[in-house]
Each structure stands twice: as C-alpha cells, then as structure tokens.
Enzyme design. Sequence first.
Site, PDB file in Angstrom:
ATOM      1  N   ARG A   1      21.550  55.609  28.654  1.00  0.00           N
ATOM      2  CA  ARG A   1      20.594  56.064  27.701  1.00  0.00           C
ATOM      3  C   ARG A   1      20.084  54.855  26.956  1.00  0.00           C
ATOM      4  O   ARG A   1      18.916  54.392  27.279  1.00  0.00           O
ATOM      5  CB  ARG A   1      21.052  57.153  26.897  1.00  0.00           C
ATOM      6  CG  ARG A   1      19.801  57.654  25.964  1.00  0.00           C
ATOM      7  CD  ARG A   1      19.590  57.065  24.711  1.00  0.00           C
ATOM      8  NE  ARG A   1      20.712  56.930  23.857  1.00  0.00           N
ATOM      9  CZ  ARG A   1      20.628  56.172  22.733  1.00  0.00           C
ATOM     10  NH1 ARG A   1      19.427  55.731  22.089  1.00  0.00           N
ATOM     11  NH2 ARG A   1      21.639  56.121  21.869  1.00  0.00           N
TER      12      ARG A   1
ATOM     13  N   HIS B   1      28.999  52.753  15.483  1.00  0.00           N
ATOM     14  CA  HIS B   1      27.873  52.373  16.529  1.00  0.00           C
ATOM     15  C   HIS B   1      27.455  50.832  16.166  1.00  0.00           C
ATOM     16  O   HIS B   1      26.876  50.685  15.270  1.00  0.00           O
ATOM     17  CB  HIS B   1      26.880  53.290  16.410  1.00  0.00           C
ATOM     18  CG  HIS B   1      25.786  52.864  17.535  1.00  0.00           C
ATOM     19  ND1 HIS B   1      25.641  53.926  18.455  1.00  0.00           N
ATOM     20  CD2 HIS B   1      24.835  52.257  17.365  1.00  0.00           C
ATOM     21  CE1 HIS B   1      24.521  53.462  19.007  1.00  0.00           C
ATOM     22  NE2 HIS B   1      23.852  52.376  18.524  1.00  0.00           N
TER      23      HIS B   1
ATOM     24  N   HIS C   1      26.224  47.190  17.198  1.00  0.00           N
ATOM     25  CA  HIS C   1      25.328  46.544  18.350  1.00  0.00           C
ATOM     26  C   HIS C   1      25.763  44.869  18.153  1.00  0.00           C
ATOM     27  O   HIS C   1      26.183  44.340  17.089  1.00  0.00           O
ATOM     28  CB  HIS C   1      23.768  46.538  18.051  1.00  0.00           C
ATOM     29  CG  HIS C   1      23.094  47.674  18.320  1.00  0.00           C
ATOM     30  ND1 HIS C   1      22.370  47.573  19.416  1.00  0.00           N
ATOM     31  CD2 HIS C   1      23.429  49.050  18.069  1.00  0.00           C
ATOM     32  CE1 HIS C   1      21.853  49.026  19.339  1.00  0.00           C
ATOM     33  NE2 HIS C   1      22.405  49.794  18.563  1.00  0.00           N
TER      34      HIS C   1
ATOM     35  N   CYS D   1      17.364  49.724  20.558  1.00  0.00           N
ATOM     36  CA  CYS D   1      16.212  50.630  20.269  1.00  0.00           C
ATOM     37  C   CYS D   1      14.964  50.315  20.280  1.00  0.00           C
ATOM     38  O   CYS D   1      14.900  48.799  19.778  1.00  0.00           O
ATOM     39  CB  CYS D   1      16.568  51.074  18.785  1.00  0.00           C
ATOM     40  SG  CYS D   1      15.159  52.203  18.319  1.00  0.00           S
TER      41      CYS D   1
ATOM     42  N   ASN E   1      24.195  47.306  22.688  1.00  0.00           N
ATOM     43  CA  ASN E   1      25.459  47.428  21.966  1.00  0.00           C
ATOM     44  C   ASN E   1      26.534  46.817  22.356  1.00  0.00           C
ATOM     45  O   ASN E   1      26.223  46.075  23.333  1.00  0.00           O
ATOM     46  CB  ASN E   1      25.752  49.065  22.459  1.00  0.00           C
ATOM     47  CG  ASN E   1      24.877  50.112  21.851  1.00  0.00           C
ATOM     48  OD1 ASN E   1      23.797  49.739  21.726  1.00  0.00           O
ATOM     49  ND2 ASN E   1      25.470  51.414  21.733  1.00  0.00           N
TER      50      ASN E   1
END
Length: 319
Positions: A16, A217, A219, A250, A263
């Site tokens: 995704r 999460h 990056h 994003c 990520n």
Amino acid sequence: MSDFPKFVEFREEGPREGFQIEKKIYPIEQRIELIDMLSDTGLKRIQVGSFVSPKYVPQMADTGELFQRIKRKPGVNYTSLWLNDKGFRKALTAHEVDIDPRLLLYPSEAFAQSNNNCSSAEMREKQRDWVRLYKEEGYTIDAAYVMTAFGCNLEGPIPQERILDDFRFVLQLCEEEDIPVPILVIADTMGWGNPEALKRMIGALRELAPSARIGMHIHDTRGLGIANLHAALSMGVDMFESSVAGLGGCPFAGHGHARAAGNVCTEDAVFLCHELGIETGIDLDKLIAAAVKAEEIIGVPLMGRVMHTGGLDKYRKAN
C-alpha cells in the site's frame, strides 16, 4: 540500560504505502506476485491497499480487485487503509478484507488539510463517530495513530505536548465509550524523528498510559530509520510498521524526493532484530527475495541494504 522485547511484530505496509507514492501505476499482476511472496515470509499482517479517492490516489483504484486475486495464507491478516466512513464501508464490502479498525489524529493542521481535507479539530470529532461506527459493526479498535509526531514538512516542528494531547484524547474517548485502549502508535510520518527524541516521546507516553502497548510507524526519509527503530526497541516497543525494500511515503506530505520518503525497511529491521537476539517469526531470506522482487517491479535501485548484501548466516556457516 536497554529493555529489548523478546519478540517483535512487524506489520508490512509496502504493497500500500510503497505503491501509492509512485507516479506510475504498476500492473496488478506484479503487485499480486509481491503480496503472495510476502505472505510466505512469516509476516502476519500485510496491508494490501487503501480504499481512498481514486481521483487523488489513482494507484490504489484497483484495491478491491487485489483482494479478490491474492492467494491467502492461513494465519496472515490482509488489511487496508481508509481515511473516512466511505472508505471503511468499501473495506467492509470488499472481498475478505481483514478489518483492523483504527483512529487517526493530526497534530499538524497543515497535514490534516492536505491528507484528509479537514481541520485537526474536525478529525478529532470524526473519531467519535468512527468509534461508534466500529462498535455498530462489531469491531474493536486495533490502533490509534498520532501522525507527524516529531515534525511536519508542511508546518514545521510539532511540540511533544501537542502529540501527547492527542493521545490523551484517545484515552478519554476510550473511557467515555467503555472500550479497551488500542495500540498507541507514534507515527513519524515525514521522517523528522531522531533516537533521543523517540526515547523522550516513548517515555512520556508510557507515563501517560503505563499499561498501553506502544507501536511505531517510522520513516527513513533522512537515513535515521534503523537508528530510530533501535532506540524504540531499547525502550521495549514491540510493534513496528515497515515496508519491504524501504518502499513508501505519503503523496501529500511535501517530500522533496519521493524515493527517500519510504518507511523503515522491513528486511533491514528484521535483520537488526535477529542480530540482537529478538525473535520475529520471519524468514529473512524469503523476505529478501520479496524485496528483490519489489526492486524488479519498480525498476530502479531501492533503499534497502540487506536486500543487496544478504544476511550473515551464510558467512557464519562457512566458517
């Protein structure tokens, strides 16, 4: 003194997050092949795609078809992302989506407008509706995310207290609705974090919610992804969202270079855990093969390191 967990859960977001930022729309057959390879690595959760506006994210327009065509492996959850009620209802009606209800909060006003077309305050209020919607459908909230937890490309530094205030809102909402506290996820959406900042944030959140499970999460936008992950591990964090081969980012975050927005790399992170004696349940060699496949699909060198060098087991066995 470090407080490493004995086992770490990795939630794979490459299919995704990895493809949503690419300008090119890659053939669905290639993405199916990558997801099927990831299913065979020992990962227990793979985010297949997102149910969002095809006008703004055309790369995810065929997410429903992806769920129809992937080969499911028992014990693996195949999840999706949504940003509003409409997306959630699409996920409910799609083919065998494993629903993982989440809350999303934006301490950055600019990112709230860019990513969700609403204010931070409006997004907060929407979470009340989401909780009730999830309850009506019989779901328990899996995780609550506070994004841009260390800074925002669109707004600048984000004070720690603003992040904690969003987590306080989550805790209060859970109390009001009489629901369990979900995993509290600190999301470094744009790669502003550093190891010491992570430790301070995790420590402050632990004081606020001592019994809650904390996730990250991370990056790797500025090369600190693995250093930040190590810092979080040393604070006992045992759930990370990551992307195979370091894919991702994003598309509404104002990144200067999309290729560096990804990520933290799953196989690099798994390698680190194994070197530290932390179990993951993941076959590193199979994960590396999936990373190589991702690089083959994208058609340019990707950001992962271990995918290009391999692990150390073959050298240890040779000697």
